[in-house]
Design an enzyme around this catalytic site. Structure first.
Site, PDB file in Angstrom:
ATOM      1  N   HIS A  66      21.646 -17.872  -8.265  1.00  0.00           N
ATOM      2  CA  HIS A  66      22.891 -18.835  -8.916  1.00  0.00           C
ATOM      3  C   HIS A  66      23.506 -17.568  -8.713  1.00  0.00           C
ATOM      4  CE1 HIS A  66      24.688 -21.475 -12.867  1.00  0.00           C
ATOM      5  NE2 HIS A  66      25.216 -21.277 -11.373  1.00  0.00           N
TER       6      HIS A  66
ATOM      7  N   TYR B 116      23.829 -22.917 -18.303  1.00  0.00           N
ATOM      8  CA  TYR B 116      24.571 -24.466 -18.630  1.00  0.00           C
ATOM      9  C   TYR B 116      24.784 -24.606 -19.733  1.00  0.00           C
ATOM     10  CZ  TYR B 116      25.639 -25.435 -13.637  1.00  0.00           C
ATOM     11  OH  TYR B 116      25.822 -25.362 -12.706  1.00  0.00           O
TER      12      TYR B 116
END
Length: 154
Positions: free
Chosen positions: A121, A58
């Site tokens: 993820h 991110y």
């Protein structure tokens, strides 16, 4: 804010979590400045949110840095979840040998000595089926206290 129990951990977690993808993310829009990020996190805390989700990828690691800055001195009040497999430089690699280093880097960016949950993820299905040393490495990290509550989704 309504609270729930996190899996079988006994930890009380807010039903609404704070996804921090937007913190420092200037690829898709203006992004929150450091001051704005801290204000957003403080407002979430004020509203009763205690769950914060982030990932190394991110905003090229900036999300974890800004979240760490905002939560400094409040670690005992929050639940932090981060992820493994997608890295700040944009690469994806689910090699089990990289988990420990990835977690250590996340802890540094988050300014903490542990995370509450660590998620794989978007891993290949074979990893979730137990092919490889991922679960063994996750258990090793848990024993070391680098993260507290493993969640395995299949």
């Amino acid at each position: 804010m309504k609270m729930r129990t996190l899996g079988n951990t006994g930890i009380k977690i807010s039903e609404i979590g704070f996804g921090s993808w937007q913190l420092g993310n200037t690829q898709h829009w203006k992004g929150a400045t450091g001051e704005e990020a801290v204000a957003l996190v403080n407002k979430a805390l004020e509203k009763g949110c205690n769950f914060f989700d982030t990932a190394p990828v991110y905003a090229e690691g900036n999300s974890e840095k800004l979240l760490g800055k905002a939560l400094k001195g409040k670690r005992d009040e929050v639940i932090i979840s981060t992820k493994f497999g997608n890295f700040p430089d944009g690469t994806t690699n689910f090699d089990a040998d990289l988990i420990s280093e990835s977690v250590k880097n996340s802890l540094e960016r988050l300014q903490t000595d542990y995370v509450d949950t660590l998620l794989l993820h978007g891993p290949p299905q074979s990893h979730l089926a137990g092919k490889g040393d991922h679960f063994l490495e996750l258990e090793n990290l848990k024993r070391k206290g680098l993260y507290k509550n493993p969640f395995f989704f299949k």
